[in-house]
Motif scaffolding. Structure first.
Motif, mmCIF file in Angstrom:
data_model
loop_
_atom_site.group_PDB
_atom_site.id
_atom_site.type_symbol
_atom_site.label_atom_id
_atom_site.label_comp_id
_atom_site.label_asym_id
_atom_site.label_seq_id
_atom_site.Cartn_x
_atom_site.Cartn_y
_atom_site.Cartn_z
ATOM 1 N N SER A 1 0.830 -1.196 0.000
ATOM 2 C CA SER A 1 0.000 0.000 0.000
ATOM 3 C C SER A 1 0.872 1.257 0.000
ATOM 4 O O SER A 1 1.858 1.330 0.729
ATOM 5 C CB SER A 1 -0.865 -0.046 1.262
ATOM 6 O OG SER A 1 -1.743 1.013 1.243
ATOM 7 N N THR B 1 -1.529 2.847 -7.913
ATOM 8 C CA THR B 1 -2.718 3.532 -8.435
ATOM 9 C C THR B 1 -2.319 4.821 -9.161
ATOM 10 O O THR B 1 -2.907 5.169 -10.186
ATOM 11 C CB THR B 1 -3.695 3.822 -7.275
ATOM 12 O OG1 THR B 1 -3.977 2.578 -6.641
ATOM 13 C CG2 THR B 1 -4.990 4.430 -7.757
ATOM 14 N N THR B 2 -1.309 5.492 -8.632
ATOM 15 C CA THR B 2 -0.838 6.719 -9.294
ATOM 16 C C THR B 2 -0.405 6.386 -10.722
ATOM 17 O O THR B 2 -0.813 7.062 -11.683
ATOM 18 C CB THR B 2 0.333 7.337 -8.491
ATOM 19 O OG1 THR B 2 -0.113 7.566 -7.152
ATOM 20 C CG2 THR B 2 0.812 8.634 -9.112
HETATM 21 N N1 LIG Z 1 -4.654 12.595 -4.160
HETATM 22 C C1 LIG Z 1 -3.535 12.491 -3.445
HETATM 23 N N2 LIG Z 1 -2.991 13.559 -2.830
HETATM 24 C C2 LIG Z 1 -1.853 13.465 -2.121
HETATM 25 N N3 LIG Z 1 -1.139 12.320 -1.990
HETATM 26 C C3 LIG Z 1 -1.619 11.224 -2.582
HETATM 27 C C4 LIG Z 1 -2.831 11.246 -3.348
HETATM 28 N N4 LIG Z 1 -3.055 9.994 -3.835
HETATM 29 C C5 LIG Z 1 -2.017 9.241 -3.391
HETATM 30 N N5 LIG Z 1 -1.171 9.971 -2.643
HETATM 31 C C6 LIG Z 1 0.083 9.481 -2.032
HETATM 32 O O1 LIG Z 1 0.915 8.974 -3.063
HETATM 33 C C7 LIG Z 1 1.574 7.763 -2.664
HETATM 34 C C8 LIG Z 1 1.241 6.652 -3.636
HETATM 35 O O2 LIG Z 1 -0.157 6.352 -3.500
HETATM 36 P P1 LIG Z 1 -0.920 5.299 -4.447
HETATM 37 O O3 LIG Z 1 -2.379 5.393 -4.117
HETATM 38 O O4 LIG Z 1 -0.509 5.498 -5.859
HETATM 39 O O5 LIG Z 1 -0.315 3.932 -3.910
HETATM 40 P P2 LIG Z 1 -0.877 2.452 -4.075
HETATM 41 O O6 LIG Z 1 0.347 1.612 -4.240
HETATM 42 O O7 LIG Z 1 -1.884 2.398 -5.143
HETATM 43 O O8 LIG Z 1 -1.529 2.177 -2.672
HETATM 44 P P3 LIG Z 1 -2.904 1.393 -2.310
HETATM 45 O O9 LIG Z 1 -2.618 -0.056 -2.573
HETATM 46 O O10 LIG Z 1 -3.079 1.699 -0.851
HETATM 47 O O11 LIG Z 1 -3.959 1.975 -3.180
HETATM 48 C C9 LIG Z 1 1.125 7.510 -1.224
HETATM 49 O O12 LIG Z 1 2.116 8.034 -0.372
HETATM 50 C C10 LIG Z 1 -0.165 8.302 -1.104
HETATM 51 O O13 LIG Z 1 -0.361 8.729 0.224
#
Ligand SMILES: Nc1ncnc2c1ncn2[C@@H]1O[C@H](COP(=O)(O)OP(=O)(O)OP(=O)(O)O)[C@@H](O)[C@H]1O
Length: 356
Positions: free
Chosen positions: A44, A49-50
């Protein structure tokens, strides 16, 4: 279907980002094959997701470009990218029948009704909802609704890519297994470019040809499941893939040997080191042998996992997991040997090549 080029992509959610730590996604520069099945795997917050949202157009990257088949789509909105998306939670039209929900993306593009019928029936068979085709979506369970969402993602045959964001979260465990295998089969048959986000290694390893392992905003390795297992590029991959993960311990290297605590381990070659500060030795539990020969280990406990046993031990001041066959005996004064081909040296967490 399309080849996806991620050209020096970076993304920060804060406008004033400067240092590498300010970026949720550090530099990503890769080409993903037309028709490939890629899983983005990582814990996580690592940026999966980004990255998916940059591909779909929901996020405009702070830096870099994204291309589909050589065409720059960085500034195109999601609707103009010709992609299908399946999210974690169902997106269905409650007042429509199951059939009409599946037909919707096709009718929207004026596909002739006989082709709609053929394709929708194929998808209904695949997601096992044929008997409910004429039911309104409203009365279905969350699980069934998510199957419709999956079906809607798969129904068009003219998309550049299909993006899945943890699509099996609400599906019950048995159906998860079935759908995962069906997705894999569908991928082989259709040649869709698929990108699948998950934090579940089983899901990633069964679905993907290539698993993209992410850690702390970076892609640390892209490889087949076998490559990730046999030659992890980064200690995180070693630890995250496999159960139990790779053993990692501080080491010093001298020619073709590594010194771990008061023990000396033979290496398969001479590591090419160039002044990195943190040197570690990594070996998977499957490449360790327990017996009467070798270096001393102190066994803490033994876990029976069916056809194998995991021995948790201490070796030269480090915890060590060793996988042994179910019927193997553990001697009173156990010793361990390291299979040289399974030993990797990691400098500042990255695998280093070896000569010789
Ligand atoms: N809209 C936003 N504004 C600020 N920070 C964000 C935003 N979305 C994600 N982040 C931050 O960017 C980083 C990457 O997040 P992301 O959601 O891409 O990770 P992930 O691997 O998809 O996690 P998960 O499995 O929990 O969805 C994290 O530190 C998150 O807190």
């Amino acid at each position: 279907m399309a080849r996806i080029n991620l050209d020096h992509i970076r993304h920060a959610y804060t406008p004033a980002a400067r240092a590498s730590g300010d970026y949720a996604l550090k530099e990503v520069h890769h080409e993903w094959k037309d028709g490939g099945a890629y899983a983005l795997l990582g814990p996580s917050g690592c940026g999966k997701t980004t990255l998916l949202n940059i591909i779909s157009g929901l996020i405009h990257p702070s830096d870099g470009r994204i291309e589909f088949d050589g065409v720059d789509v960085t500034n195109l909105p999601t609707q103009a990218r010709n992609i299908a998306q399946v999210f974690q939670f169902p997106v269905v039209y409650d007042t429509m029948s199951v059939y009409d929900n599946l037909a919707f993306p096709l009718r929207n593009r004026h596909v002739p009704e006989d082709q709609v019928n053929k394709r929708v029936n194929e998808i209904l068979d695949m997601i096992d909802l044929q008997p409910m085709a004429r039911n309104q979506a409203q009365g279905l369970t969350a699980d069934q609704k998510q199957k419709i969402s999956l079906g809607r993602g798969l129904v068009r045959s003219d998309v550049n890519a299909i993006l899945f964001d943890e699509p099996l979260t609400v599906i019950d465990p048995h159906m998860k297994w079935v759908l995962r295998s069906q997705l894999k089969r569908l991928h082989r048959r259709s040649g869709f470019t698929m990108v699948y986000v998950t934090h579940d290694q089983t899901e990633a390893l069964t679905f993907a040809d290539k698993v993209v392992v992410m850690y702390d905003g970076q892609i640390v390795q892209i490889g087949t499941p076998a490559e990730l297992f046999e030659r992890p590029s980064h200690t995180f991959v070693g630890y995250f893939i496999g159960s139990p993960g790779m053993n990692v311990m501080p080491a010093k290297v001298s020619g073709t040997t590594a010194i771990v605590g008061d023990q000396t381990v033979k290496l398969p070659g001479t590591p090419k080191l160039s002044g990195q500060s943190k040197i570690e030795l990594g070996i998977r539990p499957e490449f360790l042998r327990l017996g009467r020969e070798g270096m001393p280990v102190a066994v803490d406990k033994v876990e029976d996992i069916g056809r194998q046993k995991i021995v948790r031990a201490q070796f030269a001041g480090n915890p060590l997991s060793i996988v042994i066959p179910e019927d193997a005996e553990i001697p009173a004064d156990p010793k361990v040997t390291f299979v040289p081909e399974g030993v990797g040296i990691f400098a500042d967490s990255w695998r280093v090549g070896m000569e010789g």
